[in-house]
Design a protein around this motif. Structure first.
Motif, PDB file in Angstrom:
ATOM      1  N   LEU A  35       0.929  -1.328   0.168  1.00  0.00           N
ATOM      2  CA  LEU A  35       0.066  -0.004   0.201  1.00  0.00           C
ATOM      3  C   LEU A  35       0.977   1.168   0.096  1.00  0.00           C
ATOM      4  CD1 LEU A  35      -2.509  -1.127   2.542  1.00  0.00           C
ATOM      5  CD2 LEU A  35      -2.674  -1.559   0.326  1.00  0.00           C
ATOM      6  N   PHE A  36       0.204   2.429  -0.503  1.00  0.00           N
ATOM      7  CA  PHE A  36       0.951   3.636  -0.134  1.00  0.00           C
ATOM      8  C   PHE A  36       0.275   4.480   0.690  1.00  0.00           C
ATOM      9  CE2 PHE A  36       2.056   1.652  -4.321  1.00  0.00           C
ATOM     10  CZ  PHE A  36       3.439   2.038  -4.480  1.00  0.00           C
ATOM     11  N   THR A  37       1.044   5.519   1.286  1.00  0.00           N
ATOM     12  CA  THR A  37       0.522   6.324   2.275  1.00  0.00           C
ATOM     13  C   THR A  37       0.786   7.893   1.971  1.00  0.00           C
ATOM     14  OG1 THR A  37      -0.002   6.778   4.722  1.00  0.00           O
ATOM     15  CG2 THR A  37       2.307   6.191   3.981  1.00  0.00           C
ATOM     16  N   LYS A  38      -0.151   8.405   2.198  1.00  0.00           N
ATOM     17  CA  LYS A  38      -0.023   9.956   1.955  1.00  0.00           C
ATOM     18  C   LYS A  38      -0.198  10.734   3.345  1.00  0.00           C
ATOM     19  CE  LYS A  38       0.703  11.691  -1.562  1.00  0.00           C
ATOM     20  NZ  LYS A  38       2.196  12.183  -2.326  1.00  0.00           N
ATOM     21  N   VAL A 123      -4.423   1.877  -1.858  1.00  0.00           N
ATOM     22  CA  VAL A 123      -3.783   0.908  -3.306  1.00  0.00           C
ATOM     23  C   VAL A 123      -2.653   1.376  -3.780  1.00  0.00           C
ATOM     24  CG1 VAL A 123      -5.583  -0.909  -3.151  1.00  0.00           C
ATOM     25  CG2 VAL A 123      -5.825   1.239  -4.582  1.00  0.00           C
ATOM     26  N   ASP A 124      -2.520   2.555  -4.091  1.00  0.00           N
ATOM     27  CA  ASP A 124      -1.967   3.730  -4.840  1.00  0.00           C
ATOM     28  C   ASP A 124      -1.938   5.021  -4.347  1.00  0.00           C
ATOM     29  OD1 ASP A 124      -4.087   5.110  -6.032  1.00  0.00           O
ATOM     30  OD2 ASP A 124      -4.221   3.505  -7.516  1.00  0.00           O
ATOM     31  N   GLU A 125      -1.085   5.970  -4.859  1.00  0.00           N
ATOM     32  CA  GLU A 125      -0.796   7.225  -4.182  1.00  0.00           C
ATOM     33  C   GLU A 125      -1.906   8.081  -4.615  1.00  0.00           C
ATOM     34  OE1 GLU A 125       3.864   8.120  -3.530  1.00  0.00           O
ATOM     35  OE2 GLU A 125       3.223   7.527  -5.707  1.00  0.00           O
ATOM     36  N   LEU A 126      -2.339   7.908  -5.833  1.00  0.00           N
ATOM     37  CA  LEU A 126      -3.744   8.980  -6.271  1.00  0.00           C
ATOM     38  C   LEU A 126      -4.907   8.695  -5.551  1.00  0.00           C
ATOM     39  CD1 LEU A 126      -3.428   8.599 -10.235  1.00  0.00           C
ATOM     40  CD2 LEU A 126      -2.779  10.625  -8.831  1.00  0.00           C
TER      41      LEU A 126
END
Length: 827
Positions: A35-38, A123-126
């Motif tokens: 996973l990606f986190t912002k 699931v993605d940065e967007l």
């Protein structure tokens, strides 16, 4: 002593990986299901979170978790310890204090614009970014201040509810009087009492002896670290262990503290960071709280999590150098000797722990100029800006860029050559400097070859002839030449070395320092190879992954590494040599001291054909066990080294030892830089035409590496003088210069057209190899040399703050007087 490896150029084992792109940084790793986190950053400089509504974000397909401050362990940053204190100079008396509240990776009371409030994993940065946009924050605005002097103004705002100024480790409220503020409005600081103070001798008596007195108020700016690699990290959990890929300055030190923020026992943390794209003090252990965010999200979701940090994010959480405003009075005798130095410094501190720069500023001046009488008064003012911390030469760079132009100004008033006045005041070995202890004692220098560096530089630069061209005009162009002298702490002691001779005839050298681009991982490893007379091609350096069992090593701050880790590896090599001698004595008879080593063998003195090979000795060490193969180790080793030795026990003959060699005095390096510049008075542009750097760094371990560190440090200092700065909206407290375009680091267009270097190359007598660190001193020297050359071209009256932009030069030259923005910060 003639060395085979030390002092020689070589190709580092990681070079091909770096130039071909095969080297992997934290951002390059991937894992199944990752996973990606912002981060959601605070839009205000100071506020209290009243409510978070994440319901719409959680409905978004692909969003797996949200992490808030309530889920972060309330753990204070790790203790910096004695080794860390040396990053900022000995006994500065303005050293770092404890945070008002522990700084965590996420917060419910942001105290600067851009501080992370929560994190989203998707699931993605967007998807994560879209989720951030859907979150509704209810914030209660609180008072803020982004300029330290504005906070001291009568009736000015406090950056923290607890106060605005550090008194020891406590924040209290301090406001200056109306009379004090009139001084500020007149463009100078008041010489008043301050929370931090120390003195040596009688300053007032010293000024009575002075033939010339310099009295100036100068300003230097806060700047972000701007590492080329932002502090990205990726984490996953496996069999109860945390595996963390992170951009960390010291593998050993960060691995021992990151678990506190990640809810992981120290023994269950595997830190991986074989390649790090710069640190400069901003990736020290006490700054790694944000690396816990992907670790906690990975535990929460059961999946690997990557947190890629953008350049804008890094501006906020990547640390910064403290800005300083200083008024200084210096008195000189006719012969150029400094008889009195009285300095008052205000530090832009940031919102958390007290930074040590303002205290180090005084220590560095004390060592550089050895004033006969000195007084320091300083005030650390809390500000609602990103956290401040050590940045390559913390306090030293600011000290040098502020003081050195004034030293040249004094030289001109006295009719003394710029180089000579620095030689007159430069220290020698054994001289005392810095703040006195309660018993009156002061630190003293293990060695100091500053005068030799100045003399060598002046000859090589042809200073005597070039200085005659100061102010020479050709059309709109004016020539200026300048010289600067800088110093900074250059090493500490007491770390562990760990090596192993294997039955295959190889030498494994384990290192807990990070590979941050300085070559020190391999340079210090060559020390072990040198003193075991081991060919470099038969050595393997093991670093960057704590699962490979690394020793307790340097923090890699304050130019400690070449000094501290070379000593540790020397200790490990001497331990291995002793064991080789003992094994030979047991095998062939006689005493251990009857044997020596060489050509990968241990043999009876005078009979190199006898004895046994290192490979044979390694096999014998495994058979003998105990201390010989690492099953038994010394009690004084750090727990990390003991655990690593235990894990490696039985692989061969182990050399493992703590640096117990001691040291009489404090280790400092000195760097002298000479510069020639051309200033265009019609455009304000200035070019550095020629540059020479000469270092007093003890024994040169790697000439090519030294050249890179000297030039790299100086270029960083040149950027500090030319272009790097923060800009804040003073009304709303928000950052305006968050990217390279506005907060510009130096580029190929800024560096000197010609660059040269040299080294005194005289060993420090208080360390076995003789080496001292020096890359921090080069920053201040580079920054100051540019300022001094500008003064040589334009005169002493025009410039009193950095960075020096073309607008400042144009306005001042046109008005024929100093034109700037007074003492305001972050403008």
């Amino acid at each position: 002593m003639a060395y085979k490896l030390i002092g020689q150029n070589y190709q580092t084992p990681d070079l091909i990986a770096k130039v071909t792109g095969r080297s992997k940084y934290a951002e390059d790793f991937r894992a199944d299901g990752m996973l990606f986190t912002k981060l959601l950053l605070s839009p205000m400089p100071h506020a209290r979170v009243r409510h978070i509504d994440a319901s719409e974000a959680l409905k978004l397909p692909g969003v797996h978790a949200i992490l808030t401050a309530d889920e972060m362990p309330a753990v204070a940053p790790p203790s910096r310890g004695a080794a860390a204190a040396e990053e900022e100079g000995p006994a500065s008396k303005g050293g770092r204090g404890a945070p008002i509240k522990p700084e965590l990776g996420l917060t419910n009371e942001p105290v600067f614009h851009g501080q992370p409030i929560l994190a989203v994993a998707a699931v993605d940065e967007l998807t994560a970014a879209e989720a951030i946009e859907r979150i509704k924050l209810d914030l209660e605005p609180l008072p803020f201040c982004v300029d330290p002097l504005e906070s001291l103004r009568p009736g000015g705002p406090n950056a923290r509810t607890e106060g605005n100024v550090y008194y020891g480790t406590m924040a209290k409220t301090l406001k200056w009087s109306d009379e004090d503020w009139k001084e500020v409005e007149a463009g100078r600081l008041p010489m008043r009492e301050a929370p931090d103070t120390w003195k040596v001798g009688d300053v007032d008596a010293g000024f009575k002896e002075a033939a010339v007195i310099i009295d100036e108020t100068v300003v230097c700016q806060s700047t972000s670290h701007q590492c080329l690699e932002p502090r990205t990290s990726m984490a996953y959990w496996q069999n109860g262990k945390l595996f963390l890929h992170a951009s960390a300055q010291s593998t050993a030190h960060v691995s021992q503290s990151i678990g506190n923020w990640s809810k992981a026992d120290r023994k269950n943390v595997v830190l991986i960071g074989e390649y790090v794209g710069g640190g400069f003090g901003g990736k020290n252990p006490e700054t790694q709280m944000h690396s816990a965010i992907p670790a906690l999200l990975a535990k929460k979701t059961g999946r690997p999590v990557m947190m890629r940090i953008t350049r804008e994010d890094d501006h906020f959480i990547g640390r910064a150098r403290s800005g300083l405003v200083m008024r200084v009075r210096m008195g000189f005798r006719k012969d150029g000797r400094m008889v009195a130095l009285d300095m008052f410094v205000v530090q832009a501190n940031g919102p958390f722990a007290r930074a040590g720069d303002y205290g180090t500023c005084a220590v560095v001046a004390s060592a550089n100029y050895t004033p006969l009488n000195m007084r320091f008064r300083g005030t650390a003012v809390l500000t609602n800006t990103p956290p401040h911390g050590p940045q390559r030469g913390p306090g030293g760079a600011q000290s040098t860029v502020m003081f050195e132009p004034l030293i040249s100004q004094a030289a001109r008033k006295l009719g003394i050559d710029d180089v000579e006045i620095r030689k007159i005041n430069a220290p020698t070995a054994g001289m005392s400097f810095g703040a006195p202890e309660k018993n009156g004692s002061r630190p003293f220098l293990t060695s100091a070859f500053a005068r030799e560096a100045l003399e060598r530089g002046a000859e090589k630069f042809n200073w005597a002839e070039r200085r005659k061209r100061n102010g020479q005009v050709s059309g709109s162009k004016v020539i200026g030449v300048g010289v600067s002298l800088a110093n900074f702490t250059a090493g500490t002691i007491g770390f562990d070395g760990l090596i192993a001779l294997t039955p295959e005839g190889k030498l494994n050298i384990y290192s807990g320092v990070g590979n941050i681009g300085t070559l020190s991982v391999h340079d210090t490893a060559r020390v072990a190879a040198e003193f075991l007379d081991m060919p470099w091609e038969k050595c393997e350096v093991i670093w960057g992954d704590t699962s490979k069992h690394l020793p307790w090593s340097s923090r890699q701050g304050g130019s400690q590494t070449i000094h501290g880790t070379s000593r540790a590896n020397y200790a490990a090599a001497m331990d291995a040599k002793q064991k080789l001698q003992e094994i030979a004595a047991k095998e062939f008879g006689g005493r251990p001291e009857d044997y020596t080593i060489g050509n990968q063998r241990v043999f009876r003195k005078g009979s190199p054909g006898s004895g046994m090979s290192y490979a044979q000795a390694a096999k014998r060490a495994i058979e003998m066990g105990g201390k010989y193969d690492g099953h038994e180790v010394a009690k004084d080793l750090n727990v990390m080294t003991k655990e690593s030795a235990k894990a490696l026990a039985g692989i061969g003959l182990m050399g493992v030892a703590r640096d117990n060699y001691g040291r009489k005095g404090n280790t400092q390096a000195f760097v002298a830089i000479f510069a020639k510049e051309e200033v265009d008075t019609e455009t304000g542009e200035y070019k550095i035409l020629d540059y020479l750097c000469v270092a007093d760094c003890g024994t040169v371990v790697n000439p090519r590496g030294l050249e890179g560190q000297l030039h790299g440090g100086a270029i960083q200092g040149i950027g500090y003088t030319r272009s790097q700065k923060w800009v804040y909206d003073q009304e709303f407290g928000v950052a305006l210069a968050k990217r390279f375009h506005h907060n510009r680091p130096p580029t190929i267009l800024d560096i000197p057209e010609k660059m040269d270097w040299d080294a005194v190359n005289l060993p420090d007598p208080q360390t076995p190899v003789g080496a001292k660190g020096m890359a921090e001193a080069a920053v201040g020297a580079g920054a100051a040399a540019v300022r001094c050359a500008l003064a040589g071209a334009l005169g002493d009256e025009y410039l009193r703050r950095t960075p020096v932009g073309i607008d400042m030069i144009l306005a001042s030259v046109e008005a024929k007087k100093r034109v700037d923005d007074g003492l305001a910060s972050n403008i």
